[in-house]
Design an enzyme around this catalytic site. Structure first.
Site, mmCIF file in Angstrom:
data_model
loop_
_atom_site.group_PDB
_atom_site.id
_atom_site.type_symbol
_atom_site.label_atom_id
_atom_site.label_comp_id
_atom_site.label_asym_id
_atom_site.label_seq_id
_atom_site.Cartn_x
_atom_site.Cartn_y
_atom_site.Cartn_z
ATOM 1 N N SER A 186 0.834 -1.200 0.000
ATOM 2 C CA SER A 186 0.000 0.000 0.000
ATOM 3 C C SER A 186 0.873 1.257 0.000
ATOM 4 C CB SER A 186 -0.884 0.011 1.251
ATOM 5 O OG SER A 186 -0.077 0.181 2.396
ATOM 6 N N GLY B 171 6.699 1.807 2.238
ATOM 7 C CA GLY B 171 8.144 1.787 2.018
ATOM 8 C C GLY B 171 8.571 1.079 0.741
ATOM 9 N N LYS B 172 7.671 0.959 -0.217
ATOM 10 C CA LYS B 172 8.012 0.294 -1.487
ATOM 11 C C LYS B 172 9.169 0.978 -2.195
ATOM 12 C CE LYS B 172 4.166 1.039 -3.507
ATOM 13 N NZ LYS B 172 3.548 1.777 -2.401
ATOM 14 N N GLU C 222 6.410 3.106 -9.314
ATOM 15 C CA GLU C 222 4.998 3.420 -9.590
ATOM 16 C C GLU C 222 4.493 2.642 -10.802
ATOM 17 O OE1 GLU C 222 3.328 4.943 -7.479
ATOM 18 O OE2 GLU C 222 4.756 6.169 -6.344
ATOM 19 N N ALA C 223 4.846 1.384 -10.858
ATOM 20 C CA ALA C 223 4.549 0.551 -12.033
ATOM 21 C C ALA C 223 3.051 0.395 -12.277
ATOM 22 C CB ALA C 223 5.183 -0.829 -11.851
ATOM 23 N N CYS D 99 -1.586 0.353 10.087
ATOM 24 C CA CYS D 99 -2.958 0.875 10.079
ATOM 25 C C CYS D 99 -3.060 2.076 11.027
ATOM 26 C CB CYS D 99 -3.942 -0.212 10.491
ATOM 27 S SG CYS D 99 -5.650 0.372 10.564
ATOM 28 N N CYS E 12 -5.746 -1.507 7.694
ATOM 29 C CA CYS E 12 -5.754 -2.974 7.644
ATOM 30 C C CYS E 12 -7.097 -3.441 7.074
ATOM 31 C CB CYS E 12 -5.548 -3.562 9.035
ATOM 32 S SG CYS E 12 -6.972 -3.332 10.120
HETATM 33 ZN ZN ZN Z 1 -6.836 -1.428 11.402
#
Ligand code: ZN
Length: 194
Positions: A21, A25-26, A93-94, A149, A181
Site C-alpha cells: 500500500s 516503504g516500497k 509506480e509501475a 494501520c 488494515c
Molecule cells: Zn486497522
C-alpha cells in the site's frame, strides 16, 4: 530482507517486485536495492511513469559519486530502447503503466537484465491495480511490504482515500490517503453501503 541470488559470471536476468500500500516503504526498498547495485558499479537505470508528478524529473539517488536520475516516460516500451546498456533496471509506480509493461519486463529479464519493479498492488477501492497482478505472477521474487494501520496499528495493506474523488489516478497529495488494515478498511466500506 531481500538478498540477490547471483551466480558470478552468469548473465541471467530476473524480475523482482516490491508491492504494498501507500506508506509501506516500497520506493525506499526499490532504491535500497538500486543503491547497492550502484555501489557495486553495476549500470543502473530508474524509470517512472510521466503521470507521477510527485517527484521532479531530476529525482536523484546518490551514493558517493553515483547519481541516478529517474527517467519519466510515457510508454512502457520506451524502457527497452533506453535501457539497452543497463544491467539493473528499476521501475517505480509501475501500477500506472499499461499492461504492455508485462512484456517489457519479460523481455528485459530474458535478455539478461535484473528488473526491480515497485508499485501499488491495489487501488484505493482495494482492487488490483493495472499491470501489477500479472507482474506479481511472472516475477521470480515478490516482496509485499506493509504500512501500519492508522486506526488500530495492525499491518496495513489498503490505501484508503480520504477524499470523495473516484478518479483512479489522484496524485501529489499523500495526505489524501491513509493506510488501513483489512478489518478497518472493511468497516469503512460496510458503513458506506448502509
Ligand atoms: Zn486497522
Amino acid at each position: 530482507m531481500f538478498l540477490e541470488h547471483i551466480t558470478p559470471g552468469v548473465d541471467l536476468g530476473w524480475i523482482e517486485v516490491v508491492t504494498g500500500s501507500m506508506f509501506s516503504g516500497k520506493t525506499e526498498e526499490l532504491l535500497r536495492r538500486l543503491r547497492r547495485a550502484c555501489f557495486a558499479h553495476q549500470k543502473v537505470m530508474l524509470f517512472k511513469p510521466r503521470i507521477d508528478t510527485r517527484y521532479s524529473a531530476t529525482n536523484v539517488v546518490s551514493h558517493d559519486s553515483n547519481e541516478l536520475s529517474a527517467m519519466a516516460i510515457d510508454e512502457a516500451y520506451k524502457i527497452l530502447d533506453l535501457s539497452a546498456d543497463a544491467q539493473v533496471i528499476g521501475i517505480d509506480e509501475a501500477q500506472f503503466f499499461d499492461v504492455s509493461l508485462i512484456d517489457v519486463c519479460r523481455n528485459l529479464a530474458s535478455s539478461g537484465k535484473r528488473v526491480v519493479v515497485a508499485g501499488l498492488d491495489m487501488d484505493f477501492r482495494g482492487e488490483p491495480f493495472g499491470p501489477m497482478p500479472q507482474l506479481l505472477a511472472i516475477a521470480e521474487f515478490v516482496d509485499k511490504v506493509h504500512a501500519i494501520c492508522v486506526k488500530c496499528g495492525r499491518p496495513a495493506q489498503y490505501s484508503h482515500r480520504l477524499t470523495k474523488s473516484s478518479d483512479l489516478v489522484l496524485l501529489g497529495e499523500t495526505d489524501r490517503y491513509e493506510p488501513l488494515c483489512r478489518h478497518c478498511f472493511d468497516g469503512l466500506t460496510d458503513n458506506r453501503n448502509r
